[in-house]
Write an enzyme that holds these catalytic residues in place. Structure first.
Site, mmCIF file in Angstrom:
data_model
loop_
_atom_site.group_PDB
_atom_site.id
_atom_site.type_symbol
_atom_site.label_atom_id
_atom_site.label_comp_id
_atom_site.label_asym_id
_atom_site.label_seq_id
_atom_site.Cartn_x
_atom_site.Cartn_y
_atom_site.Cartn_z
ATOM 1 N N ASP A 67 -57.007 -11.414 6.701
ATOM 2 C CA ASP A 67 -56.927 -10.220 7.531
ATOM 3 C C ASP A 67 -55.491 -9.761 7.728
ATOM 4 O O ASP A 67 -54.538 -10.454 7.367
ATOM 5 C CB ASP A 67 -57.583 -10.483 8.893
ATOM 6 C CG ASP A 67 -57.257 -11.869 9.458
ATOM 7 O OD1 ASP A 67 -56.126 -12.346 9.239
ATOM 8 O OD2 ASP A 67 -58.127 -12.470 10.105
ATOM 9 N N ASN A 135 -64.095 -17.114 20.898
ATOM 10 C CA ASN A 135 -65.411 -16.481 21.009
ATOM 11 C C ASN A 135 -66.250 -16.678 19.745
ATOM 12 O O ASN A 135 -67.290 -16.045 19.584
ATOM 13 C CB ASN A 135 -65.259 -14.992 21.323
ATOM 14 C CG ASN A 135 -64.512 -14.219 20.241
ATOM 15 O OD1 ASN A 135 -64.134 -14.784 19.207
ATOM 16 N ND2 ASN A 135 -64.290 -12.934 20.466
ATOM 17 N N HIS A 137 -65.147 -16.153 16.574
ATOM 18 C CA HIS A 137 -64.833 -15.294 15.429
ATOM 19 C C HIS A 137 -64.180 -16.100 14.307
ATOM 20 O O HIS A 137 -63.497 -17.086 14.530
ATOM 21 C CB HIS A 137 -63.974 -14.085 15.839
ATOM 22 C CG HIS A 137 -62.539 -14.371 16.136
ATOM 23 N ND1 HIS A 137 -61.982 -14.174 17.376
ATOM 24 C CD2 HIS A 137 -61.521 -14.812 15.362
ATOM 25 C CE1 HIS A 137 -60.699 -14.465 17.349
ATOM 26 N NE2 HIS A 137 -60.394 -14.873 16.129
ATOM 27 N N GLU A 142 -65.741 -10.327 14.838
ATOM 28 C CA GLU A 142 -66.019 -10.562 16.253
ATOM 29 C C GLU A 142 -67.524 -10.660 16.515
ATOM 30 O O GLU A 142 -68.340 -10.101 15.762
ATOM 31 C CB GLU A 142 -65.438 -9.415 17.083
ATOM 32 C CG GLU A 142 -63.934 -9.234 16.945
ATOM 33 C CD GLU A 142 -63.149 -10.188 17.820
ATOM 34 O OE1 GLU A 142 -63.627 -11.297 18.111
ATOM 35 O OE2 GLU A 142 -62.036 -9.816 18.234
#
Length: 240
Positions: A67, A135, A137, A142
Site C-alpha cells: 500500500d 481492527n 485490517h 479495513e
C-alpha cells in the site's frame, strides 16, 4: 496454517529474515510482497545485516508493496516509498526498477489500481509479508460489510488514523486515504507470512486466527489460504 510463537522479538525477526533469505536462495528471481509500519522494521534490519555479510543478493528479486498513502510524494518522509528506501532498498543491491509500490500521487487512481493488479497478475508474489491492524485490517483493507478483491483506494477508519498519527506531527497531517492491494490480491500469494507483535494485538490475533471468517475482521480471511505462516511474539500470542 502454521503458528510459531517466539520468546523474543529478536528471535522472531531473525526467523522471518531467514525465511526470505531461504526463499531467494531457492528462487533467485523471487517476487516478494513487502509491508510497512513498525512491525517489519526489525525484520528488514536483519535482512540488511545478512546482505552486508554476503549471505544474500537481491539483483534478480522483484518486490511489491501492499500500500501507499494517497497524496504523499515518494520524497515525503512519511510515505511508504521513503520508508522502504530508508529501511531496506537503500541498503541492499536490489534494482530500483524492480521495486513497486502503488503511486499515491497518480492523477487517475482507478487506472493506477488496475495497472498494479495487472503487474501482480503477470508476476505473482511468492511470499507476502503482512502485519495486523488493531481492527483486523491487512494492508489497508479495513473492516466493512464487503471487501474489494483487487487494488483500490480506501477511506481509512478512525482507529487506523489514530494508530498512524504517531508518525505525524498532528492528526491533521495523517492522510485519510490510501491505495492498497485488495484481500483477493493478497490471497493470491503462494505463501503468506503474518507477523504480529505486542500485547495490544493479542485479542485481534485470536479473533483473526480462531474466530469466524468475516469481512468485519479482514485478517480472518487468511484462514482460507492454504499456506499461511504466523509469527508471534509471546505477548501477541498469549490468548491462543
Amino acid at each position: 496454517m502454521i503458528i510459531r510463537i517466539f520468546n523474543t522479538r529478536e528471535e522472531l525477526d531473525r526467523y522471518a529474515a531467514q525465511f526470505y533469505i531461504d526463499t531467494i536462495a531457492a528462487k533467485p528471481n523471487a517476487t516478494l510482497g513487502l509491508a510497512t509500519g513498525s512491525t517489519p522494521i526489525g525484520i528488514y534490519e536483519k535482512i540488511v545485516e545478512r546482505y552486508k555479510s554476503g549471505d544474500v543478493t537481491f539483483v534478480n528479486v522483484t518486490t511489491f508493496n501492499l500500500d501507499e498513502y494517497v497524496g504523499l510524494p515518494p520524497e515525503n518522509e512519511q510515505s511508504y516509498a521513503y520508508f522502504m528506501k530508508h529501511h531496506l532498498f537503500g541498503h541492499i543491491d536490489i534494482r530500483q526498477d524492480r521495486t513497486y509500490l502503488p503511486n499515491g500521487m497518480a492523477a487517475d487512481p482507478a487506472a493506477q489500481c488496475a495497472h498494479y493488479d495487472e503487474m501482480l497478475a503477470a508476476q505473482p508474489v511468492d511470499v507476502q509479508l503482512l502485519g495486523l491492524g488493531h481492527n483486523g485490517h491487512i494492508g489497508f483493507n479495513e473492516p466493512d460489510a464487503e471487501l474489494h478483491g483487487g487494488t483500490h483506494v480506501v477511506q481509512l477508519k478512525q482507529e487506523t488514523l489514530e494508530a498512524n498519527a504517531r508518525f505525524f506531527s498532528s492528526m491533521d497531517e495523517v492522510p485519510k486515504q490510501a491505495i492498497t492491494m485488495g484481500v483477493g490480491s493478497i490471497l493470491k500469494a503462494k505463501t503468506i507470512l503474518l507477523v504480529v507483535k505486542g500485547a495490544d494485538k493479542a485479542d485481534i490475533v485470536k479473533r483473526a486466527l480462531q474466530g469466524p471468517i468475516t469481512t468485519e475482521c479482514p485478517a480472518s480471511l487468511l484462514q482460507t489460504h492454504a499456506n499461511v505462516i504466523v509469527l508471534l511474539d509471546q505477548e501477541a500470542g498469549r490468548n491462543l
